[in-house]
Scaffold this active site. Structure first.
Site, short mmCIF file in Angstrom:
data_model
loop_
_atom_site.label_atom_id
_atom_site.label_comp_id
_atom_site.label_asym_id
_atom_site.label_seq_id
_atom_site.Cartn_x
_atom_site.Cartn_y
_atom_site.Cartn_z
CB CYS A 1 -0.86 0.00 1.26
SG CYS A 1 0.14 0.07 2.75
CB CYS B 1 0.69 5.08 7.63
SG CYS B 1 -0.45 5.32 6.26
CD GLU C 1 -3.40 1.45 13.04
OE1 GLU C 1 -3.02 0.64 12.17
OE2 GLU C 1 -4.51 2.01 13.02
CB THR D 1 -5.56 2.13 9.56
OG1 THR D 1 -4.46 1.30 9.94
CG2 THR D 1 -5.38 3.52 10.12
CB CYS E 1 -6.17 3.29 5.55
SG CYS E 1 -5.56 1.73 4.94
CG ASN F 1 -2.95 -5.54 5.80
OD1 ASN F 1 -2.97 -6.04 4.69
ND2 ASN F 1 -1.81 -5.17 6.38
CB SER G 1 3.25 -5.48 4.94
OG SER G 1 2.45 -6.46 5.56
#
Ligand code: SF4
Length: 279
Positions: free
Chosen positions: A12, A96, A126, A162, A190, A220, A262
Site C-alpha cells: 500500500c 503512515c 498501532e 486502520t 484506510c 490486514n 505489506s
C-alpha cells in the site's frame, strides 16, 4: 489451473513510503540505524533491511545515543516519542498519514470529553499508539462481546484501527448506539485496506480456492483471510510459495490470489508462478 490476482493486492501507499523513507535514511545515516520494531509485517523485507545494516529493535536501551531510529507505519504513543527525544536519537518518522489521522482524531475526542473507544486489536502497536494519544484513557474493543460490556455514559467517540474490516466496524458501532445519547464516529479504516478487502471479497465469490499471501503477524492480511473464509471459499494464508501444497488444488479449476498491504510484488509473483507450475 487458472489464477486470478485481486485488483488491489500487495504493498500500500504507507508501506511503500516507509520503505523508501528507511532506505533514504540508511543511505544518509552517519552512525548506526535501527527501526523501532520490524519496519513492516513481512519477514522477507525485514531480513533484507537486516542485511543492509538496518536492525529492528524493540527496546531502545539497545540503541546508542545519536543513532538513527525509524518509526514504522504503525506509529508510537507520545510518551515513547518523548523517550526517543530524551535519548537524543535522530528520529525518522515513517508513521503512515492514515495512522496519524486516527491518532489526532482520538486525541481530539478525548480533549472534548468523549469516552473514546478504539475498535481494534488491543495488543497491536498501532492501537497502542492511538491509545497513547488519549492519555491511555480510551477503551479498546475488539469484538461485539466487548462492545456489550461498555458502560453507558453521556457521549462516546469512536475511531477504528486502520486495517479493521468494515463489517466488524459497522457491527460494533451499531452496538455502541445503545450506550450513549451522543455518539461521534470517525471511520479511520484506510483506503488501501478498504480496496484490498472489497477486491478480495469480489474475487472470492468467483473462484474455487483463495490464497492470501502475507506475514502471519500482519493484521490486514489476517482480515483478508477471514473475509474470504466467511465468504465460504477454502482459504489458505501463507507467507510464501514454499508453504503451498498441491493437495489444496486437487479438483479446483480457478484459484484467486490476494495479498496484504505489506507483501512485496516478487513474493506474489512467485506464488502465482508456483501455483501455475506443471504438476
Ligand atoms: S494499510 Fe493503510 S494505514 Fe496501514 S500503512 Fe498501508 S495505507 Fe497506511
Amino acid at each position: 489451473m487458472k489464477v486470478i490476482l485481486a485488483e488491489y493486492a500487495g504493498f500500500c501507499f504507507g508501506v511503500k513510503r516507509a520503505i523508501n523513507t528507511a532506505q533514504k535514511a540508511a543511505a544518509k545515516a552517519k552512525g548506526k540505524i535501527y527501526t523501532y520494531g520490524p519496519l513492516i509485517h513481512n519477514p522477507q523485507v525485514v531480513q533484507k533491511f537486516e542485511k543492509a545494516g538496518v536492525h529492528a529493535v524493540s527496546n531502545i536501551k539497545k540503541v546508542g545515543k545519536g543513532a538513527s531510529l525509524v518509526i514504522r507505519t504503525h506509529g508510537v504513543p507520545p510518551e515513547t516519542e518523548k523517550e526517543f527525544a530524551r535519548k537524543a536519537l535522530n528520529i525518522v518518522d515513517a508513521t503512515c498519514p492514515f495512522v496519524k489521522k486516527a491518532q489526532k482524531l482520538a486525541a481530539g475526542l478525548e480533549h472534548e470529553g468523549y469516552q473514546t473507544v478504539i475498535i481494534g486489536e488491543a495488543h497491536h502497536p498501532e492501537v497502542k499508539g492511538i491509545l497513547g494519544y488519549t492519555g491511555n484513557k480510551a477503551v479498546v474493543i475488539g469484538s461485539s462481546a466487548e462492545a456489550h460490556k461498555i458502560k453507558k455514559c453521556g457521549k462516546i467517540g469512536v475511531v477504528v484501527q486502520t486495517t479493521q474490516s468494515m463489517d466488524k466496524f459497522l457491527k460494533i458501532v451499531s452496538l455502541l448506539m445503545d450506550k450513549a445519547p451522543e455518539i461521534r464516529v470517525f471511520n479511520t479504516i484506510c483506503d488501501a485496506t478498504k480496496k484490498r478487502q472489497e477486491s478480495a471479497l469480489k474475487l472470492a465469490g468467483k473462484v474455487d480456492i483463495m490464497i492470501v499471501v502475507g506475514g502471519k503477524n500482519s493484521a490486514n492480511t489476517k482480515h483478508l483471510a477471514e473475509l474470504c473464509e466467511e465468504r465460504g471459499v477454502p482459504t489458505y494464508h501463507i507467507e510464501g510459495a514454499l508453504e503451498l501444497k498441491k493437495s489444496w488444488f486437487t479438483g479446483k479449476k480457478v484459484a484467486g490470489v490476494t495479498a496484504g498491504a505489506s507483501t512485496p510484488d516478487w513474493i506474489i509473483k512467485t506464488v502465482i508462478k508456483t501455483i501455475n507450475a506443471p504438476a
